[in-house]
Design an enzyme around this catalytic site. Structure first.
Site, PDB file in Angstrom:
ATOM      1  N   SER A   1       0.839  -1.214   0.000  1.00 48.96           N
ATOM      2  CA  SER A   1       0.000   0.000   0.000  1.00 48.96           C
ATOM      3  C   SER A   1       0.868   1.256   0.000  1.00 48.96           C
ATOM      4  O   SER A   1       0.479   2.279  -0.565  1.00 48.96           O
ATOM      5  CB  SER A   1      -0.985  -0.011   1.172  1.00 48.96           C
ATOM      6  OG  SER A   1      -0.312   0.147   2.390  1.00 48.96           O
TER       7      SER A   1
ATOM      8  N   ARG B 149      22.287 -15.205   3.854  1.00 45.85           N
ATOM      9  CA  ARG B 149      21.941 -13.797   3.676  1.00 45.85           C
ATOM     10  C   ARG B 149      22.877 -13.094   2.698  1.00 45.85           C
ATOM     11  O   ARG B 149      22.471 -12.224   1.936  1.00 45.85           O
ATOM     12  CB  ARG B 149      21.963 -13.070   5.029  1.00 45.85           C
ATOM     13  CG  ARG B 149      21.512 -11.624   4.873  1.00 45.85           C
ATOM     14  CD  ARG B 149      21.274 -10.933   6.184  1.00 45.85           C
ATOM     15  NE  ARG B 149      22.497 -10.407   6.736  1.00 45.85           N
ATOM     16  CZ  ARG B 149      22.532  -9.561   7.765  1.00 45.85           C
ATOM     17  NH1 ARG B 149      21.419  -9.200   8.359  1.00 45.85           N
ATOM     18  NH2 ARG B 149      23.672  -9.134   8.225  1.00 45.85           N
TER      19      ARG B 149
ATOM     20  N   LEU C 172      19.014  -5.568   6.284  1.00 46.31           N
ATOM     21  CA  LEU C 172      20.147  -5.355   5.384  1.00 46.31           C
ATOM     22  C   LEU C 172      21.417  -5.302   6.235  1.00 46.31           C
ATOM     23  O   LEU C 172      21.429  -4.700   7.314  1.00 46.31           O
ATOM     24  CB  LEU C 172      19.951  -4.065   4.600  1.00 46.31           C
ATOM     25  CG  LEU C 172      18.750  -4.087   3.645  1.00 46.31           C
ATOM     26  CD1 LEU C 172      18.428  -2.689   3.135  1.00 46.31           C
ATOM     27  CD2 LEU C 172      18.991  -5.051   2.477  1.00 46.31           C
TER      28      LEU C 172
ATOM     29  N   ASN D  57      13.338   4.320   5.103  1.00 51.17           N
ATOM     30  CA  ASN D  57      12.352   3.324   5.535  1.00 51.17           C
ATOM     31  C   ASN D  57      11.172   4.036   6.169  1.00 51.17           C
ATOM     32  O   ASN D  57      11.305   5.143   6.684  1.00 51.17           O
ATOM     33  CB  ASN D  57      12.998   2.385   6.574  1.00 51.17           C
ATOM     34  CG  ASN D  57      12.055   1.301   7.046  1.00 51.17           C
ATOM     35  OD1 ASN D  57      11.328   0.699   6.244  1.00 51.17           O
ATOM     36  ND2 ASN D  57      12.032   1.041   8.341  1.00 51.17           N
TER      37      ASN D  57
ATOM     38  N   HIS E  47       8.339   3.416   9.147  1.00 49.53           N
ATOM     39  CA  HIS E  47       8.088   2.548  10.304  1.00 49.53           C
ATOM     40  C   HIS E  47       6.771   2.967  10.964  1.00 49.53           C
ATOM     41  O   HIS E  47       6.547   4.165  11.186  1.00 49.53           O
ATOM     42  CB  HIS E  47       9.248   2.663  11.303  1.00 49.53           C
ATOM     43  CG  HIS E  47       9.071   1.769  12.476  1.00 49.53           C
ATOM     44  ND1 HIS E  47       9.292   0.407  12.418  1.00 49.53           N
ATOM     45  CD2 HIS E  47       8.645   2.025  13.742  1.00 49.53           C
ATOM     46  CE1 HIS E  47       9.023  -0.129  13.602  1.00 49.53           C
ATOM     47  NE2 HIS E  47       8.625   0.821  14.413  1.00 49.53           N
TER      48      HIS E  47
ATOM     49  N   ASP F  56      15.815   0.186  12.704  1.00 43.99           N
ATOM     50  CA  ASP F  56      14.892   1.319  12.873  1.00 43.99           C
ATOM     51  C   ASP F  56      15.519   2.464  13.675  1.00 43.99           C
ATOM     52  O   ASP F  56      14.849   3.085  14.513  1.00 43.99           O
ATOM     53  CB  ASP F  56      13.592   0.847  13.559  1.00 43.99           C
ATOM     54  CG  ASP F  56      12.851  -0.193  12.726  1.00 43.99           C
ATOM     55  OD1 ASP F  56      12.931  -0.117  11.483  1.00 43.99           O
ATOM     56  OD2 ASP F  56      12.209  -1.074  13.313  1.00 43.99           O
TER      57      ASP F  56
ATOM     58  N   GLU G  97       1.071   7.075   6.954  1.00 41.72           N
ATOM     59  CA  GLU G  97       2.262   6.585   6.248  1.00 41.72           C
ATOM     60  C   GLU G  97       2.182   6.962   4.779  1.00 41.72           C
ATOM     61  O   GLU G  97       3.154   7.402   4.175  1.00 41.72           O
ATOM     62  CB  GLU G  97       2.363   5.053   6.351  1.00 41.72           C
ATOM     63  CG  GLU G  97       2.660   4.523   7.736  1.00 41.72           C
ATOM     64  CD  GLU G  97       2.810   3.003   7.739  1.00 41.72           C
ATOM     65  OE1 GLU G  97       3.374   2.436   6.789  1.00 41.72           O
ATOM     66  OE2 GLU G  97       2.351   2.369   8.699  1.00 41.72           O
TER      67      GLU G  97
HETATM   68  C1  GRF Z   1       3.878  -0.654   6.809  1.00 42.79           C
HETATM   69  O1  GRF Z   1       3.142  -0.655   8.008  1.00 42.79           O
HETATM   70  C2  GRF Z   1       5.235  -0.060   7.039  1.00 42.79           C
HETATM   71  O2  GRF Z   1       5.242   0.931   8.016  1.00 42.79           O
HETATM   72  C3  GRF Z   1       6.037  -1.248   7.495  1.00 42.79           C
HETATM   73  O3  GRF Z   1       5.547  -2.332   6.724  1.00 42.79           O
HETATM   74  C4  GRF Z   1       4.201  -2.071   6.347  1.00 42.79           C
HETATM   75  C5  GRF Z   1       4.130  -2.193   4.863  1.00 42.79           C
HETATM   76  O4  GRF Z   1       2.807  -2.108   4.399  1.00 42.79           O
HETATM   77  N1  GRF Z   1       7.448  -1.016   7.329  1.00 42.79           N
HETATM   78  P1  GRF Z   1       2.512  -2.061   2.849  1.00 42.79           P
HETATM   79  O5  GRF Z   1       3.098  -3.321   2.233  1.00 42.79           O
HETATM   80  O6  GRF Z   1       3.148  -0.825   2.288  1.00 42.79           O
HETATM   81  O7  GRF Z   1       1.013  -2.023   2.746  1.00 42.79           O
END
Ligand code: GRF
Length: 203
Positions: free
Chosen positions: A16, A68, A96, A110, A112, A148, A177
Site C-alpha cells: 500500500s 543472507r 540489510l 524506511n 516505520h 529502525d 504513512e
Molecule cells: C507498513 O506498516 C510499514 O510501516 C512497514 O511495513 C508495512 C508495509 O505495508 N514497514 P505495505 O506493504 O506498504 O502495505
C-alpha cells in the site's frame, strides 16, 4: 521540472505504501521515477500493483538463497543495474547488513509504523497499543546499521482513542504513512534534506 529522482522500492507485502508512492508520482506531487520494485516475497500483493502500473518487478525470494550474503548479492546486483539514487524500503521484511547499508550510505530510507525511537522492530502498532500510549504514529528515517535507528526525516502523529483497537490504530497509522513517505521522498528529490549527526535538517 527537474529530472525525477530514480528510486527503487523494496517490498514484501501488500504494497500500500508502494501504491501511495505511485499515486503521488502520477498526480505530480512526487518528482520520482520508480526504476524497479524488488520483493523478497513472491506472493506479495505489491507485485500485482506493479503489473497494473507496468513497473519492472524483480523477485529475490530470500528462501531460495543459501544464506543472507547470497541473497544480498542478488539484491545489490538489481539495485546497481537499475541505477537508482534512492532505495525506499516499504514493507521489506529482511534486515540489510551493515556492509550493504554502508555502500548506500544515506541513500536508503524506511517507513516505520510507530514514533521512533519508541517501538522499533516488528508489530510496532501492536506494541504501542498494548503499551497504552496516548499517541502513536509513523516515522520516515534513513537506514543505518541498527534496526529502525537512523536519522529521522519526518513523523506523523496519530492520537490513540479509548475505542481504538489494534486494527483501527494500525489503519489510521497506515493512512498517515501513505502521506508522509512520498512527502519525505519529495524533500530528498528536491535536495532539501541534509544530515547533521543524528539530525535531519530540512532546507
Ligand atoms: C507498513 O506498516 C510499514 O510501516 C512497514 O511495513 C508495512 C508495509 O505495508 N514497514 P505495505 O506493504 O506498504 O502495505
Amino acid at each position: 521540472m527537474t529530472k525525477p529522482i530514480p528510486i527503487a522500492v523494496l517490498v514484501g507485502g501488500s504494497g500500500s505504501n508502494l501504491q501511495a508512492i505511485i499515486d503521488a508520482i502520477e498526480s505530480g506531487k512526487l518528482n520520482a521515477e520508480i526504476k524497479v520494485v524488488l520483493s523478497h516475497n513472491p506472493e506479495a500483493y505489491a507485485l500485482k500493483r506493479c503489473e497494473k502500473h507496468k513497473l519492472q518487478a524483480v523477485i529475490h525470494n530470500h528462501k531460495s538463497y543459501s544464506n543472507r550474503d547470497e541473497f544480498e548479492k542478488a539484491v545489490l546486483q538489481t539495485i546497481i543495474e537499475s541505477g537508482v539514487e534512492l532505495i525506499c524500503l516499504a514493507g521489506f521484511m529482511r534486515l540489510l547488513s551493515p556492509k550493504f547499508v554502508a555502500r548506500f550510505s544515506n541513500k536508503i530510507v524506511n517507513i516505520h509504523p510507530a514514533l521512533l525511537p519508541s517501538f522499533p522492530g516488528l508489530h510496532a502498532q501492536k506494541q504501542a497499543f498494548e503499551y497504552g500510549v496516548k499517541v502513536s504514529g509513523c516515522t520516515v528515517h534513513f537506514v543505518n546499521e541498527y534496526l529502525d535507528a537512523g536519522p529521522i526525516i519526518c513523523q506523523a502523529i496519530v492520537p490513540v482513542k479509548e475505542n481504538d483497537t489494534e486494527e483501527t490504530l494500525a489503519a489510521k497509522i497506515l493512512e498517515q504513512e501513505h502521506k508522509i513517505y512520498s512527502e519525505a521522498i519529495q524533500l530528498i528529490a528536491e535536495g532539501r534534506v541534509k544530515i547533521s549527526g543524528r539530525k535531519v535538517l530540512i532546507k
